[in-house]
Design an enzyme around this catalytic site. Sequence first.
Site, short mmCIF file in Angstrom:
data_model
loop_
_atom_site.label_atom_id
_atom_site.label_comp_id
_atom_site.label_asym_id
_atom_site.label_seq_id
_atom_site.Cartn_x
_atom_site.Cartn_y
_atom_site.Cartn_z
N ALA A 119 28.61 13.32 39.49
CA ALA A 119 28.97 11.95 39.11
C ALA A 119 27.97 11.45 38.07
CB ALA A 119 28.97 11.04 40.34
N GLU A 145 30.10 7.48 32.84
CA GLU A 145 30.52 6.14 33.24
C GLU A 145 31.48 5.56 32.21
OE1 GLU A 145 26.50 4.90 35.74
OE2 GLU A 145 27.11 3.70 34.00
N SER A 151 28.42 9.75 28.52
CA SER A 151 27.44 10.69 29.08
C SER A 151 26.01 10.36 28.66
CB SER A 151 27.80 12.12 28.64
OG SER A 151 29.06 12.49 29.13
N ILE A 192 54.53 30.99 18.27
CA ILE A 192 55.07 32.35 18.35
C ILE A 192 56.06 32.47 19.50
CG2 ILE A 192 54.44 34.75 18.90
CD1 ILE A 192 51.92 34.29 17.17
N GLU A 228 35.20 18.00 24.47
CA GLU A 228 34.01 18.75 24.10
C GLU A 228 33.86 18.98 22.60
OE1 GLU A 228 32.26 18.92 26.60
OE2 GLU A 228 33.74 18.76 28.17
#
Length: 378
Positions: free
Chosen positions: A121, A124, A129, A334, A360
């Site tokens: 945790a 927030e 981060s 594809i 990320e």
Amino acid sequence: MFELTKEQLEYKEKVRDYAQKVVREYAKAMDEKNEGGEKIVKDFGEMGLLGMKIPPQYGGLGLGEVAFAIATEELGAESGGASHSLHTQLNALQLLVSVGGDSAKTWIEEGVKGKEIYAVALTEPGAGSDLGALQTTAKLEGNELVINGEKIFTSGASFSTKMVVLARTSGNPGDRQGISMLLVDTKTPGIEVHKLDLMGIRGAGVSYVKFNNARVPKDSIIGKEGDAFRGAIKALMVSRNGYAGIAVGIARGALEDAVNRAASRKQFGKSLLEQEWISFNLADALVKVEASRLLTMRAAYMLDKGIEALTEASMAKYMAAITAAEVSRTALHIFGGHGLNRGSKVERLYRDAKIMEIAEGTNEMQLIAVSRALQPKK
């Protein structure tokens, strides 16, 4: 030239065997039900592999970050949710080692065995981060700490037994001092866990967590009170490369499926793989997957040697996330209409990749870290 050791190759085969025999079948149910990540953690614990990068003095194997990158890639090739579940447990263990050390030995050993499943945790709604901007508080009242605040994108929270919580025990948002790390029971009264219905990495238990006057014992603090910032930052920097491994796996899994599809499907008298525009796109994808893996392994190798690899790990994380998005999109094209079927592997990996790209790959902090490599050498 970078090469895996004999021990690492044997370990890789064991993880790949598990991923292809167990996760491949389990991944669709994880995605459909948005649950099941705890099975991955428990299975790795039973196989004796959950302590892959944890030092032997804490019951781990001490194989290091290269082993972690291998595991996240192999799982990611079958399921982003499965790989993310493993990453969360290892991230929590890394935090316990970095912040708590010997004082957290029992909890680390329990986590390595899979007897305790941890959530982290940290993030927030208002601070992201940024550890220094944390607003969640844990105020001392008698022999208890009263926790208030909110956490978002808390991985593993919906099935964890314990939460590693970063909260402010003193000072004000913006202060680096006054941040403590707590280990609390997920079922503590006053803790609300609401699982998020994300488009990707499903089954990893990603949740919104609210602390509303949740009371925990004072000795829930891991390490020194108010002094968790430095250790937490170190742990998070080390764990960063694991996210790159997840993304490399997603990209590899999508590429493998696309190649198999292109080789088996025929149009105009020949396989798709024999058609130039298809083969060129797949070749481009292969180059990017290999480049992402090498960046990831380089950073892991440096970390195992005790070298700070913030820039290298950020490069890997950024490149791998972008590659996962690009390669999974190519794979989807594809497959054509067949790839659009909800729950097909390529469609699922495409959604996993999009989560990685947003969460990320495009994170501003990654680009800031990478930009350090451009600074003139003194």
